[in-house]
Design an enzyme around this catalytic site. Structure first.
Site, PDB file in Angstrom:
ATOM      1  N   SER A 184       5.328  -0.722  -7.419  1.00  0.00           N
ATOM      2  CA  SER A 184       5.862  -1.752  -6.542  1.00  0.00           C
ATOM      3  C   SER A 184       7.343  -1.559  -6.426  1.00  0.00           C
ATOM      4  CB  SER A 184       5.552  -3.148  -7.069  1.00  0.00           C
ATOM      5  OG  SER A 184       6.511  -3.567  -7.974  1.00  0.00           O
ATOM      6  N   PHE A 219       8.861   4.146  -9.585  1.00  0.00           N
ATOM      7  CA  PHE A 219       8.030   2.996  -9.978  1.00  0.00           C
ATOM      8  C   PHE A 219       8.820   1.684  -9.954  1.00  0.00           C
ATOM      9  CE2 PHE A 219       4.466   4.638 -13.013  1.00  0.00           C
ATOM     10  CZ  PHE A 219       3.515   4.438 -12.038  1.00  0.00           C
ATOM     11  N   GLU A 220       8.182   0.606  -9.516  1.00  0.00           N
ATOM     12  CA  GLU A 220       8.704  -0.756  -9.649  1.00  0.00           C
ATOM     13  C   GLU A 220      10.157  -0.897  -9.169  1.00  0.00           C
ATOM     14  OE1 GLU A 220       7.930  -2.408 -13.510  1.00  0.00           O
ATOM     15  OE2 GLU A 220       5.921  -1.596 -13.573  1.00  0.00           O
ATOM     16  N   GLY A 221      10.433  -0.228  -8.067  1.00  0.00           N
ATOM     17  CA  GLY A 221      11.785  -0.253  -7.510  1.00  0.00           C
ATOM     18  C   GLY A 221      12.507   1.045  -7.792  1.00  0.00           C
TER      19      GLY A 221
END
Length: 671
Positions: free
Chosen positions: A2, A449-451
């Site tokens: 995300s 990942f994750e930003g």
């Protein structure tokens, strides 16, 4: 995976009264929203936590205020939390030693079913879930230590457990779910049900204003979901999904991006493809299509339009799992570097004693110490819930992912040709199967990942300048009228009249300050803390000067903002390293050695900080923009001549038109 939306401008004032700030006008179910840049920024801004109700060490650092009292003495976990955490780590270690074959997972690109069953029996799915729901009730500190341990054996397992508990169903339900939702889902998540988080789409990464997946109300008791989600970590094997979808605004529905819990075996849910990557080959990551999936209204998490805020709030602590995995990688890199460079000889002595190699080993050791200090400090602060750690967690993610990659790269260099060779090949010719090249491949995704690193720079920068935008944002907002700007000017004058003089001098210029960090016989860490204090004020002055110079154009200066954030990350890491070293000294836990590692790290970090300060005002950003413009207009296509492109045919972005799936469902729940 995300990515979180950044913003560096104040919210627009054009939102109609009573309208959902997260809803984009002109959207219809099944269509990709057409949004302007300002509308996209407004959606991102509306998802931010607007208030600072608790103190934040990192926020104060960016404002030029070195609040050592917020992190020193180092916060400590409760005795019962330690007992529970240590006991589980012992069981997990035994399981990893006897029941996890990392090499097999790498070869087969799949975590064996029996391994997942063993993790479930161990309680690993419920590490962060409370005991009242059948979980282990571990603190963030020990949850992260568990991830570091299991991730060192198999990064794919670390990613599975992290995606399930940090951003999957458990965390948002713990924070925003109803009592009924918690009673229904948390016991399953703690014992048997694997969860996944579905936000990203084929044409939507860090710009959720363009989210196309829709959730159309079907009466008062259900929604019908349609759309395609990409890079759904755990999605191939998940039993439960957190799905972000756009509810169209209508009578009785405020609309906006909304979060839902969806059963993965619901009619209309199809996993169309299991993605394969350069690393994390055991990752169960796929493409999931939702076609007329009926979801009961009681499976909506929070209110309509609250989806992005739920996602961002969840990530405030959820992001800490990724740097925890990076800590585990650093520890492993240090172990291999120590063992290999002590036995490998060149020119009559071990390679570790050659300065060129020794500098790399020192970097790995010092950075691992500092990174663990950052993660443990931020995790304990999350457990105590006395501080707002949104910036600290984001800095930990940013710094951990970047530094772990560098450490793994240095290990490959130390190992030489053997670092580039696969573990299977090494074993086949009779040498120790050291998966250094796999570690490098596995760690690369953490910078995305994750930003991604670039998104994290902008997200942190937005939070770092929040105090300025709160008092002076209307001055640079083109939509504000003269009256609003006059009021903002008065507020700004009062704020800066009080704030700016404090940036001129401080404790960093007082030689005897922080004397507790210079005990007899140990390196002097006090000098590093004085440096952090002086640098924090310099950082704040630089930020203020840039805002005064560029005003509304500040948001376009992404290179400058990235360097500001990187300086803050280094100062945070230096602070955490010094505080951790002092805690270890006070506890009689390798205090002298901890001081030595902290001293080495701070000296290395200071060199990086000085370079970054220099690059704030001396850089190639303007030249780079001109070159980019030339590249995009084809000015330099002659430079591409002389090669062939081996890429296959096909669109850059796959079609994600809503509709029924035409592919086989590759969903395989693990039982």
């Amino acid at each position: 995976m995300s990515a979180t939306p950044p913003n560096s401008t104040p919210p627009s004032s054009s939102t109609p009264p009573g309208a959902d700030p997260g809803a984009v006008p002109g959207t219809r179910p099944g269509t990709r929203p057409k949004v302007t840049e300002r509308e996209a920024r407004r959606v991102a801004e509306a998802a931010r936590e607007q208030d600072w109700r608790k103190p934040s060490f990192a926020k104060e650092l960016f404002l030029g205020r070195f609040r050592l009292d917020l992190i020193h003495p180092h916060p400590l976990p409760a005795d019962e939390d330690v007992r529970r955490g240590v006991a589980f780590l012992a069981r997990l270690r035994e399981f990893c030693e006897t029941s996890v074959d990392g090499a097999r997972i790498e070869r087969e690109a799949k975590i064996p079913d029996e391994t997942v069953r063993g993790l479930k029996e161990l309680g690993a799915l419920g590490m962060k879930i409370g005991t009242e729901y059948g979980g282990l009730g571990l603190t963030q500190v020990y949850y992260n230590k568990a991830l570091a341990l299991v991730g060192s054996v198999s990064p794919a397992i670390g990613a599975l457990l992290s995606a399930h508990q940090s951003i999957g169903v458990p965390q948002p339900l713990k924070m925003f779910g109803t009592r009924e939702q918690k009673d229904r889902y948390l016991p399953r998540c703690a014992t048997t049900a694997i969860s996944a988080f579905l936000l990203t789409e084929p044409d939507v990464g860090s710009d959720p204003a363009r989210l196309a997946t829709t959730a159309v109300p079907d009466g008062d008791d259900a929604y019908v979901l349609d759309g395609v989600k990409l890079w759904t970590t755990n999605g191939v094997v998940a039993d439960l999904l957190v799905v972000m979808a756009r509810v169209p605004a209508s009578e009785g529905h405020r609309g906006g991006i909304t979060a839902f819990v969806v059963e993965a075996d619901s009619p209309g849910v199809t996993v169309e493809h299991r993605n394969a990557f350069m690393g994390l080959r055991g990752l169960e990551n796929g493409v999931t299509r939702l076609h007329r999936v009926r979801v009961p209204a009681d499976q909506r998490i929070g209110a309509e339009g609250a989806g992005l805020k739920i996602a961002l709030t969840t990530l405030n602590t959820g992001r800490l799992s990724l740097p925890a995995l990076c800590v585990g990688a650093g520890k492993w890199c240090l172990k291999i570097a120590r063992e290999w460079s002590g036995v490998r000889e060149q020119w009559g002595r071990p390679v570790a004693l050659h300065e060129a190699v020794g500098a790399k080993i020192s970097f790995i050791a010092a950075t691992t110490f500092a990174l663990e200090a950052v993660v443990d400090l931020a995790s304990q602060m999350a457990d105590e819930d006395r501080n707002d750690i949104r910036i600290e967690a984001a800095l930990a993610k940013l710094y951990g992912s970047e530094m772990a990659w560098l450490m793994a790269d240095e290990l490959v260099q130390i190992r030489g040709g053997r670092g580039f060779e696969t573990a299977d090949s090494l074993a086949a010719r009779g040498e120790r199967a050291v998966p250094a090249e796999q570690m490098l491949r596995d760690l690369r995704i953490n910078r995305i990942f994750e930003g991604s690193t670039e998104i994290m720079h902008l997200l942190i920068a937005r939070e770092a300048v929040d105090a300025h935008l709160s008092v002076a944002g209307d001055l640079i907002d083109p939509e504000k009228d003269l009256g609003d700007k006059a009021k903002a000017g008065a507020r700004a004058a009062g704020f800066y009249a009080r704030w700016l003089p404090k940036l001129a001098t401080g404790a960093g210029q007082v030689p005897g300050t922080y004397r507790a960090f210079h005990p007899g016989g140990h390196p002097d860490l006090a000098t590093h803390l004085r440096y952090v204090e002086r640098s924090a004020r310099k950082l704040a002055r630089s930020t203020f000067y840039a805002m005064s110079r560029w005003q509304g154009r500040m948001e376009t200066k992404q290179g400058f903002l990235g360097r500001i954030v990187d300086i803050g990350a280094e100062l945070f890491a230096m602070s955490a390293a010094c505080v951790r070293a002092e805690r270890q000294r006070a506890n009689g836990d390798h205090g002298r050695e901890a001081y030595q590692l902290a001293d080495a790290f701070c000296h290395q970090s200071r060199l990086r900080v000085e370079e970054l300060f220099g690059r704030l005002w001396s850089h190639t950003d303007d030249l780079d923009r001109k070159v980019v413009a030339g590249v995009l207009t084809g000015t330099y296509t002659w430079l591409e001549e002389g090669v062939l492109d081996p890429s296959g045919d096909g669109p850059w972005i796959a079609d994600a038109t809503p509709g029924p799936s035409r592919q086989e469902n590759v969903h395989r729940p693990l039982r």
